[in-house]
Design a protein around this motif. Structure first.
Motif, PDB file in Angstrom:
ATOM      1  N   ASP A  10       0.862  -1.173   0.000  1.00 21.24           N
ATOM      2  CA  ASP A  10       0.000   0.000   0.000  1.00 21.24           C
ATOM      3  C   ASP A  10       0.902   1.228   0.000  1.00 21.24           C
ATOM      4  O   ASP A  10       1.484   1.574   1.032  1.00 21.24           O
ATOM      5  N   HIS A  48     -10.343  -2.496  -5.200  1.00 18.88           N
ATOM      6  CA  HIS A  48      -9.052  -1.936  -5.560  1.00 18.88           C
ATOM      7  C   HIS A  48      -8.503  -2.569  -6.830  1.00 18.88           C
ATOM      8  O   HIS A  48      -8.890  -3.660  -7.218  1.00 18.88           O
ATOM      9  N   SER A 111       1.363  -3.860  -6.123  1.00 19.56           N
ATOM     10  CA  SER A 111       1.161  -2.577  -5.472  1.00 19.56           C
ATOM     11  C   SER A 111      -0.242  -2.081  -5.783  1.00 19.56           C
ATOM     12  O   SER A 111      -0.713  -2.215  -6.908  1.00 19.56           O
ATOM     13  N   VAL A 112      -0.912  -1.506  -4.790  1.00 14.91           N
ATOM     14  CA  VAL A 112      -2.251  -0.964  -4.986  1.00 14.91           C
ATOM     15  C   VAL A 112      -2.115   0.340  -5.763  1.00 14.91           C
ATOM     16  O   VAL A 112      -1.362   1.232  -5.372  1.00 14.91           O
ATOM     17  N   ASP A 118      -9.623   1.913   2.930  1.00 13.95           N
ATOM     18  CA  ASP A 118      -8.365   1.539   3.549  1.00 13.95           C
ATOM     19  C   ASP A 118      -8.001   0.103   3.168  1.00 13.95           C
ATOM     20  O   ASP A 118      -8.817  -0.817   3.304  1.00 13.95           O
ATOM     21  N   VAL A 119      -6.778  -0.106   2.708  1.00 17.76           N
ATOM     22  CA  VAL A 119      -6.333  -1.433   2.286  1.00 17.76           C
ATOM     23  C   VAL A 119      -6.242  -2.374   3.476  1.00 17.76           C
ATOM     24  O   VAL A 119      -6.672  -3.531   3.408  1.00 17.76           O
TER      25      VAL A 119
END
Length: 135
Positions: A10, A48, A111-112, A118-119
């Motif tokens: 994140d 996401h 990777s986000v 919120d991850v």
């Protein structure tokens, strides 16, 4: 059947989260290349989008974006992914893996890049740590 360890970063918080994926979720990664963006459903991030940034095979050989396919290749490296020189001008022949994901890959780094919320909360990580700190 493919089975991977996926490490999701994140970038907003600097945290990383590890997830084991197998079966149908692992099949979503097969045939993808480094730099591809996919939905986060496979690792529990339904809202996401994640980008594949790297990985390694079961022997620890790193994936490199400049090697095509799934093959192994020996490269004479001066630095970068797979080799960190200890002195000026040092070069070394290193075996690396191509940029395409197949059954030989053990770990995938991601990777986000996009999404709402919120991850840590989406992965069920953040609240457990806060509860332990309160006790």
């Amino acid at each position: 059947m493919a089975e991977f360890k996926v490490v999701v970063a994140d970038p907003e918080t600097g945290e990383t989260f590890q997830r084991e994926v197998d079966g149908q979720d692992a099949n979503r990664f097969l045939g993808r290349e480094l730099g591809d963006e996919i939905g986060g459903d496979a690792v529990g991030l339904s809202d996401h989008t994640i980008e594949l940034t790297g990985g390694s095979d079961e022997t620890g050989r790193p994936m490199r974006e400049d090697v095509s396919g799934t093959r192994l290749k020996e490269l004479l490296l001066e630095g970068g992914v797979g080799f960190e020189p200890s002195r000026e001008g040092e070069r070394k022949r290193i075996t690396v893996r191509g940029r395409e994901i197949d059954d030989d890959i053990a770990q995938i780094n991601a990777s986000v890049v996009d999404g709402e919320g919120d991850v840590a909360a989406a992965l069920g990580e953040g609240d457990a740590d806060d509860d332990e700190a309160d006790e």
